[in-house]
Design an enzyme around this catalytic site. Structure first.
Site, PDB file in Angstrom:
ATOM      1  N   HIS A  58      28.765  52.927  28.663  1.00 35.15           N
ATOM      2  CA  HIS A  58      29.979  52.901  27.836  1.00 35.15           C
ATOM      3  C   HIS A  58      30.547  51.487  27.853  1.00 35.15           C
ATOM      4  CE1 HIS A  58      34.382  54.313  27.090  1.00 35.15           C
ATOM      5  NE2 HIS A  58      33.801  53.913  25.998  1.00 35.15           N
ATOM      6  N   ARG A  80      45.692  51.149  21.101  1.00 35.50           N
ATOM      7  CA  ARG A  80      46.733  50.991  22.119  1.00 35.50           C
ATOM      8  C   ARG A  80      46.259  50.052  23.229  1.00 35.50           C
ATOM      9  NH1 ARG A  80      43.453  55.082  23.570  1.00 35.50           N
ATOM     10  NH2 ARG A  80      42.718  55.155  25.637  1.00 35.50           N
ATOM     11  N   VAL A  86      44.329  51.419  30.060  1.00 32.60           N
ATOM     12  CA  VAL A  86      44.535  51.371  31.513  1.00 32.60           C
ATOM     13  C   VAL A  86      43.794  50.174  32.110  1.00 32.60           C
ATOM     14  CG1 VAL A  86      44.179  52.598  33.690  1.00 32.60           C
ATOM     15  CG2 VAL A  86      44.769  53.885  31.629  1.00 32.60           C
ATOM     16  N   ARG A 133      40.497  52.684  40.052  1.00 31.36           N
ATOM     17  CA  ARG A 133      41.687  53.522  39.831  1.00 31.36           C
ATOM     18  C   ARG A 133      41.889  54.427  41.033  1.00 31.36           C
ATOM     19  NH1 ARG A 133      41.754  55.938  33.698  1.00 31.36           N
ATOM     20  NH2 ARG A 133      40.930  54.107  32.601  1.00 31.36           N
TER      21      ARG A 133
HETATM   22  C1  MV4 Z   1      28.512  60.649  22.438  1.00 32.90           C
HETATM   23  C2  MV4 Z   1      27.622  60.785  23.528  1.00 32.90           C
HETATM   24  C3  MV4 Z   1      26.280  60.796  23.244  1.00 32.90           C
HETATM   25  N1  MV4 Z   1      25.846  60.726  21.978  1.00 32.90           N
HETATM   26  N2  MV4 Z   1      28.034  60.567  21.183  1.00 32.90           N
HETATM   27  C4  MV4 Z   1      32.539  61.173  24.933  1.00 32.90           C
HETATM   28  C5  MV4 Z   1      33.892  60.658  24.656  1.00 32.90           C
HETATM   29  C6  MV4 Z   1      33.904  60.255  23.258  1.00 32.90           C
HETATM   30  N3  MV4 Z   1      34.586  59.001  23.132  1.00 32.90           N
HETATM   31  C7  MV4 Z   1      32.496  60.141  22.840  1.00 32.90           C
HETATM   32  N4  MV4 Z   1      31.715  60.654  23.917  1.00 32.90           N
HETATM   33  C8  MV4 Z   1      30.360  60.693  23.855  1.00 32.90           C
HETATM   34  N5  MV4 Z   1      29.839  60.605  22.613  1.00 32.90           N
HETATM   35  C9  MV4 Z   1      26.722  60.607  20.984  1.00 32.90           C
HETATM   36  N6  MV4 Z   1      26.277  60.541  19.721  1.00 32.90           N
HETATM   37  C10 MV4 Z   1      28.157  60.839  24.816  1.00 32.90           C
HETATM   38  C11 MV4 Z   1      29.534  60.804  24.981  1.00 32.90           C
HETATM   39  C12 MV4 Z   1      29.997  60.849  26.343  1.00 32.90           C
HETATM   40  C13 MV4 Z   1      30.672  59.759  26.919  1.00 32.90           C
HETATM   41  C14 MV4 Z   1      30.963  58.600  26.217  1.00 32.90           C
HETATM   42  C15 MV4 Z   1      31.637  57.560  26.801  1.00 32.90           C
HETATM   43  C16 MV4 Z   1      32.022  57.643  28.130  1.00 32.90           C
HETATM   44  C17 MV4 Z   1      31.752  58.771  28.846  1.00 32.90           C
HETATM   45  C18 MV4 Z   1      31.079  59.842  28.267  1.00 32.90           C
HETATM   46  C19 MV4 Z   1      30.800  60.980  29.001  1.00 32.90           C
HETATM   47  C20 MV4 Z   1      30.149  62.029  28.430  1.00 32.90           C
HETATM   48  C21 MV4 Z   1      29.751  61.968  27.088  1.00 32.90           C
END
Ligand code: MV4
Length: 446
Positions: free
Chosen positions: A209, A292, A295, A338
């Site tokens: 991420h 925004r 954190v 955190r």
């Molecule tokens: C996803 C993904 C895998 N593939 N989209 C979770 C929060 C939201 N902002 C989008 N998220 C995700 N979208 C696709 N196409 C996996 C996640 C996800 C995730 C993303 C960012 C940080 C932590 C996460 C934890 C689980 C799933």
């Protein structure tokens, strides 16, 4: 000229904002709920107003109460922080209509980014890469629908357009699950958000991420402050954040930074913002934009020396972003831990009185927190107690500095996740920077 701001938040971010105001010579009005009379920043605020009972819906989310506090104290602007009303387009609009500047982007921009289908199609039109998928209306005809999804290829993820931050999502592994899972996700979205629209994306199985911090002055000037890696998370709660994201492919990084900054210039974005991406095998995929302060902003501040919260106030005052892109220099590596009031076994929030405590300090160590010995953590709000941030020349030395800081830091009277941090920072996969968003929940400790 005397400028007065109402800080519509609590805890560490209210204190962070108050400190920035004091440096800028801005007068402050702090609002608080019945449960928050003991908050540290209230003691340093020029004025304070109680806005209602402990329940957030009755106080920090009560727009009528906040706007009447603003009327009463005759402020010029309202600072939302993160959470609560920070990304509520109706509130931003109400502030501006009532003659108080909402510190952040326009109500229209907040609204656009709040609807995830609209946001995705919008950023995509500015050349920002998104996850392959389908954002159109789901066809009534089941076989048509199955064909669309077959084209994308399983596994896919269903997402509610009104969701975000992990709410309203479901992974679909096979065609057999598709129709049923889509119906459930739409029904849940209707119940949670009052909007049953869902869209489909290829499921990215094991990404990191990564996010990009941007700042715009609302007049067409914008800069980026580089990347953060927020992969160390559990159930969509970030635990450790770092800046910059490392081991990212150079060419795609340069492209992403350029296109994010360019988007902000093109739309005359006002204030600070974050574009969130999944990153896997050298590719970035946009997922959401946050309009925004976040954190984890301190890790970016630590490697750039740029005060992002102060910039929010300066931009609101029409003073611009001060620096050009070339003036931003990235220095070493920063990590934020955190510290939450939670049970280390069950991860349940653990409010109560702090009987005794000691903060961490020293070279390259920053401590952002509202807590103090004798403070009682109320049970009504999120469990963030403190952010410990370290900066050093390399990621490895930043980790060592954090371990030393965590040894020094202690809180007595309530349970915290301090030990979890110590375990993660000693973990081989984490140290090698080989972890992804799934690591803590799936493989850590096993
Ligand atoms: C996803 C993904 C895998 N593939 N989209 C979770 C929060 C939201 N902002 C989008 N998220 C995700 N979208 C696709 N196409 C996996 C996640 C996800 C995730 C993303 C960012 C940080 C932590 C996460 C934890 C689980 C799933």
């Amino acid at each position: 000229m005397s400028y007065k701001v109402l800080i519509a938040n609590r805890g560490e971010i209210a204190l962070r904002a108050l400190r920035a105001c004091r440096e800028l010579g801005i007068k402050t009005v702090s609002v608080y709920s019945d449960a928050d009379k003991g908050l540290k920043h209230l003691r340093f605020s020029d004025e304070t107003v109680c806005i209602g009972p402990a329940q957030p819906s009755e106080s920090y989310l009560n727009t009528a109460s906040i706007l009447s506090a603003a009327e009463l104290t005759e402020v010029d602007a309202i600072y939302p922080g993160y959470g609560f009303l920070a990304e509520n387009p109706e509130f931003a609009n109400q502030c501006n209509e009532s003659g108080f500047k909402f510190i952040g982007p326009s109500s229209e921009t907040i609204k656009k980014m709040g609807d995830k289908i609209t946001a995705k199609n919008f950023v995509s039109s500015y050349g920002i890469p998104t996850v392959p998928g389908y954002t159109g209306e789901i066809p009534e005809d089941e076989s048509k629908f199955k064909n669309i999804v077959k084209e994308i290829g399983y596994p896919i993820i269903l997402k509610a357009t009104a969701g975000g931050g992990g709410r309203g999502m479901r992974v679909v592994e096979t065609e057999e699950e598709l129709i049923n899972f889509t119906e459930i996700t739409m029904q849940e979205a209707q119940n949670s958000f009052g909007n049953n629209k869902v869209y489909i994306e290829k499921y990215i199985q094991n990404p990191r991420h990564i996010e990009v911090q941007i700042i715009g002055d609302g007049k067409g000037n914008a800069i980026h402050l580089g990347t953060r890696d927020c992969s160390t998370q559990r159930r969509h709660q970030k635990i450790i954040e770092e800046a910059p994201a490392i081991n990212i492919e150079n060419e795609s990084l340069a492209k992403i930074l350029f296109s994010c900054t360019n988007l902000c210039k093109e739309i005359s974005y006002e204030g600070v913002g974050t574009l969130e991406f999944l990153y896997e095998n050298g590719n970035f995929y946009f997922i959401e934009m946050n309009t925004r302060i976040q954190v984890e902003h301190p890790v970016t501040e630590m490697i750039t020396g740029y005060d992002i919260v102060k910039a929010q106030f300066r931009i609101a005052l029409g003073m611009g972003i001060e620096l050009n892109q070339d003036d931003i220099k990235f220095n070493g590596h920063a990590i934020e831990c955190r510290i939450n009031a939670e049970d280390p076994e069950t991860f349940q929030p653990c409010p109560g009185q702090i009987t005794k405590m000691h903060t961490a300090g020293g070279f390259g160590i920053r401590y952002d927190s509202h807590i103090y010995g004798g403070y009682t953590v109320p049970p009504f709000y999120d469990s963030l107690l403190a952010k410990i941030i370290t900066q050093a020349n390399t990621r490895k030395s930043s980790i060592k500095r954090m371990l030393s800081a965590l040894d020094e830091f202690f809180v007595e009277g309530i349970k915290t996740n301090q030990m979890l941090h110590q375990k993660i920072l000693n973990d081989e996969t984490f140290i090698k920077n080989e972890h992804t968003i799934n690591y803590l929940e799936r493989d850590f400790n096993k």
